[in-house]
Design a protein around this motif. Structure first.
Motif, short mmCIF file in Angstrom:
data_model
loop_
_atom_site.label_atom_id
_atom_site.label_comp_id
_atom_site.label_asym_id
_atom_site.label_seq_id
_atom_site.Cartn_x
_atom_site.Cartn_y
_atom_site.Cartn_z
N VAL A 159 0.82 -1.21 0.00
CA VAL A 159 0.00 0.00 0.00
C VAL A 159 0.85 1.27 0.00
O VAL A 159 0.47 2.27 -0.59
CB VAL A 159 -1.00 0.02 1.18
N SER A 160 2.01 1.22 0.64
CA SER A 160 2.83 2.43 0.72
C SER A 160 3.44 2.80 -0.63
O SER A 160 3.90 3.93 -0.81
CB SER A 160 3.95 2.24 1.74
N LEU A 161 3.42 1.88 -1.58
CA LEU A 161 4.00 2.14 -2.90
C LEU A 161 2.93 2.37 -3.97
O LEU A 161 3.27 2.50 -5.15
CB LEU A 161 4.87 0.95 -3.32
N ASN A 162 1.68 2.44 -3.54
CA ASN A 162 0.59 2.55 -4.49
C ASN A 162 -0.41 3.62 -4.07
O ASN A 162 -0.46 4.03 -2.92
CB ASN A 162 -0.16 1.22 -4.59
N ASP A 163 -1.19 4.06 -5.06
CA ASP A 163 -2.29 4.98 -4.80
C ASP A 163 -3.54 4.16 -4.53
O ASP A 163 -3.90 3.30 -5.33
CB ASP A 163 -2.55 5.88 -6.00
N LEU A 164 -4.19 4.44 -3.42
CA LEU A 164 -5.45 3.77 -3.09
C LEU A 164 -6.51 4.79 -2.74
O LEU A 164 -6.19 5.90 -2.29
CB LEU A 164 -5.28 2.78 -1.94
N GLY A 165 -7.74 4.40 -2.94
CA GLY A 165 -8.81 5.32 -2.66
C GLY A 165 -10.03 4.62 -2.08
O GLY A 165 -10.17 3.40 -2.17
N TRP A 166 -10.89 5.42 -1.48
CA TRP A 166 -12.20 4.97 -1.01
C TRP A 166 -13.27 5.64 -1.87
O TRP A 166 -13.20 6.86 -2.11
CB TRP A 166 -12.41 5.35 0.45
N TYR A 214 -19.38 1.33 0.75
CA TYR A 214 -18.05 1.92 0.61
C TYR A 214 -17.08 0.88 0.04
O TYR A 214 -17.02 -0.25 0.52
CB TYR A 214 -17.56 2.43 1.96
N TYR A 215 -16.34 1.31 -0.98
CA TYR A 215 -15.43 0.42 -1.69
C TYR A 215 -14.00 0.94 -1.64
O TYR A 215 -13.77 2.15 -1.75
CB TYR A 215 -15.82 0.31 -3.17
N CYS A 216 -13.08 0.02 -1.53
CA CYS A 216 -11.67 0.34 -1.64
C CYS A 216 -11.23 0.11 -3.09
O CYS A 216 -11.72 -0.83 -3.74
CB CYS A 216 -10.88 -0.57 -0.69
N ASN A 217 -10.35 0.96 -3.57
CA ASN A 217 -9.92 0.88 -4.97
C ASN A 217 -8.42 1.06 -5.11
O ASN A 217 -7.82 1.91 -4.45
CB ASN A 217 -10.64 1.95 -5.79
N TRP A 218 -7.85 0.23 -5.98
CA TRP A 218 -6.44 0.36 -6.38
C TRP A 218 -6.40 0.58 -7.86
O TRP A 218 -7.14 -0.07 -8.62
CB TRP A 218 -5.67 -0.91 -6.02
N ARG A 219 -5.56 1.49 -8.32
CA ARG A 219 -5.52 1.79 -9.74
C ARG A 219 -4.10 2.17 -10.15
O ARG A 219 -3.46 2.99 -9.51
CB ARG A 219 -6.48 2.93 -10.06
N VAL A 220 -3.67 1.56 -11.25
CA VAL A 220 -2.40 1.93 -11.87
C VAL A 220 -2.62 1.91 -13.37
O VAL A 220 -2.86 0.85 -13.95
CB VAL A 220 -1.26 0.95 -11.49
#
Length: 115
Positions: free
Chosen positions: A29-36, A93-99
């Motif tokens: 997680v510390s190396l990626n962008d995450l969102g709610w 509520y959803y968690c999202n990872w995106r690259v």
């Protein structure tokens, strides 16, 4: 394979607080962008908050000053601390990872704000 598992939702009275958790596997997680994000019945999914790999945060205007996004690098978890909850915060509520064009969603956790 990226997996995101949300937890912490529930029923809370207006003015109350909840903390949502997003446990990530397959990424750091510390190396990626995450969102709610959240999606209320009959409405489109909307961005609530983001935490970038550089440590910056952004919030939707509707939650500024009430919600706080944070992460625990040791546990590989992203949190959404929600305070002063309002009935209009009711949503899944959803968690999202995106690259780039890749992204992954969690299964969602229901938050209901009602007296």
């Amino acid at each position: 394979q990226v997996q995101l598992v949300e937890s912490g939702g529930g029923l809370v009275q207006p003015g109350g607080s909840l903390r949502l958790s997003c446990a990530a596997s397959g990424i750091i997680v510390s190396l990626n962008d995450l969102g709610w994000y959240r999606q209320a019945p009959g409405k489109e999914r909307e961005l609530v908050a983001t935490f970038t790999s550089r440590g910056s945060t952004t919030y939707a205007d509707s939650v500024k000053g009430r919600f706080t996004i944070s992460r625990d690098n040791a546990k590989n978890i992203v949190y959404l601390q929600m305070a002063s909850l309002k009935p209009e915060d009711t949503a899944v509520y959803y968690c999202n990872w995106r690259v780039g064009t890749l992204q992954s969603w969690g299964q969602g956790t229901q938050v209901t704000v009602s007296s």
